[in-house]
Design a protein around this motif. Sequence first.
Motif, PDB file in Angstrom:
ATOM      1  N   GLY A   1      16.584  54.969  -3.933  1.00 54.94           N
ATOM      2  CA  GLY A   1      16.352  53.531  -4.093  1.00 54.94           C
ATOM      3  C   GLY A   1      15.989  52.863  -2.786  1.00 54.94           C
ATOM      4  N   VAL A   2      16.699  53.210  -1.722  1.00 57.11           N
ATOM      5  CA  VAL A   2      16.412  52.631  -0.409  1.00 57.11           C
ATOM      6  C   VAL A   2      15.022  53.049   0.068  1.00 57.11           C
ATOM      7  N   ILE A   3      14.687  54.307  -0.125  1.00 61.64           N
ATOM      8  CA  ILE A   3      13.350  54.777   0.269  1.00 61.64           C
ATOM      9  C   ILE A   3      12.280  54.060  -0.548  1.00 61.64           C
ATOM     10  N   GLY A   4      12.514  53.919  -1.842  1.00 66.37           N
ATOM     11  CA  GLY A   4      11.553  53.217  -2.699  1.00 66.37           C
ATOM     12  C   GLY A   4      11.392  51.760  -2.310  1.00 66.37           C
ATOM     13  N   ALA A   5      12.508  51.084  -2.042  1.00 65.37           N
ATOM     14  CA  ALA A   5      12.443  49.675  -1.644  1.00 65.37           C
ATOM     15  C   ALA A   5      11.720  49.532  -0.306  1.00 65.37           C
ATOM     16  N   GLY A   6      12.025  50.420   0.628  1.00 65.19           N
ATOM     17  CA  GLY A   6      11.341  50.375   1.921  1.00 65.19           C
ATOM     18  C   GLY A   6       9.853  50.594   1.787  1.00 65.19           C
ATOM     19  N   THR A   7       9.466  51.500   0.929  1.00 64.82           N
ATOM     20  CA  THR A   7       8.043  51.758   0.698  1.00 64.82           C
ATOM     21  C   THR A   7       7.356  50.530   0.107  1.00 64.82           C
ATOM     22  N   LEU A   8       8.012  49.881  -0.848  1.00 64.44           N
ATOM     23  CA  LEU A   8       7.426  48.678  -1.455  1.00 64.44           C
ATOM     24  C   LEU A   8       7.299  47.552  -0.440  1.00 64.44           C
ATOM     25  N   VAL A   9       8.312  47.369   0.404  1.00 62.82           N
ATOM     26  CA  VAL A   9       8.251  46.328   1.434  1.00 62.82           C
ATOM     27  C   VAL A   9       7.139  46.636   2.424  1.00 62.82           C
ATOM     28  N   LEU A  10       7.025  47.889   2.821  1.00 55.17           N
ATOM     29  CA  LEU A  10       5.969  48.286   3.752  1.00 55.17           C
ATOM     30  C   LEU A  10       4.592  48.014   3.152  1.00 55.17           C
ATOM     31  N   ILE A  11       4.391  48.377   1.908  1.00 59.31           N
ATOM     32  CA  ILE A  11       3.105  48.131   1.251  1.00 59.31           C
ATOM     33  C   ILE A  11       2.828  46.630   1.168  1.00 59.31           C
TER      34      ILE A  11
ATOM     35  N   TYR B   1       3.868  44.200   3.170  1.00 60.05           N
ATOM     36  CA  TYR B   1       3.492  43.654   4.469  1.00 60.05           C
ATOM     37  C   TYR B   1       2.131  44.163   4.939  1.00 60.05           C
ATOM     38  N   VAL B   2       1.782  45.376   4.635  1.00 59.54           N
ATOM     39  CA  VAL B   2       0.460  45.888   5.001  1.00 59.54           C
ATOM     40  C   VAL B   2      -0.616  45.087   4.279  1.00 59.54           C
ATOM     41  N   VAL B   3      -0.411  44.840   3.002  1.00 56.22           N
ATOM     42  CA  VAL B   3      -1.387  44.064   2.233  1.00 56.22           C
ATOM     43  C   VAL B   3      -1.430  42.626   2.725  1.00 56.22           C
ATOM     44  N   LYS B   4      -0.272  42.042   3.000  1.00 57.06           N
ATOM     45  CA  LYS B   4      -0.198  40.649   3.444  1.00 57.06           C
ATOM     46  C   LYS B   4      -0.910  40.467   4.777  1.00 57.06           C
ATOM     47  N   TYR B   5      -0.618  41.323   5.750  1.00 55.14           N
ATOM     48  CA  TYR B   5      -1.238  41.170   7.064  1.00 55.14           C
ATOM     49  C   TYR B   5      -2.706  41.562   7.045  1.00 55.14           C
TER      50      TYR B   5
END
Length: 66
Positions: free
Chosen positions: A41-51, A53-57
Amino acid sequence: MIDYDLNNIKILPANHIAFKDYDYVVGVDKKNKVFENVILGVIGAGTLVLIYYVVKYADERYKKQN
């Protein structure tokens, strides 16, 4: 039909060490499953947050260029 002699069967008491070990193993297995699910779950949440922010920036950089 085969006849079995059931007179030699010994019944273990409820507090026998075999049952205590079984409960311990089942408990550890359940904890391991919970830890595994938490880690995934933590890995999945981190991956979603990373994606996110990459899309946002990337979108912000595109807007600054144009």
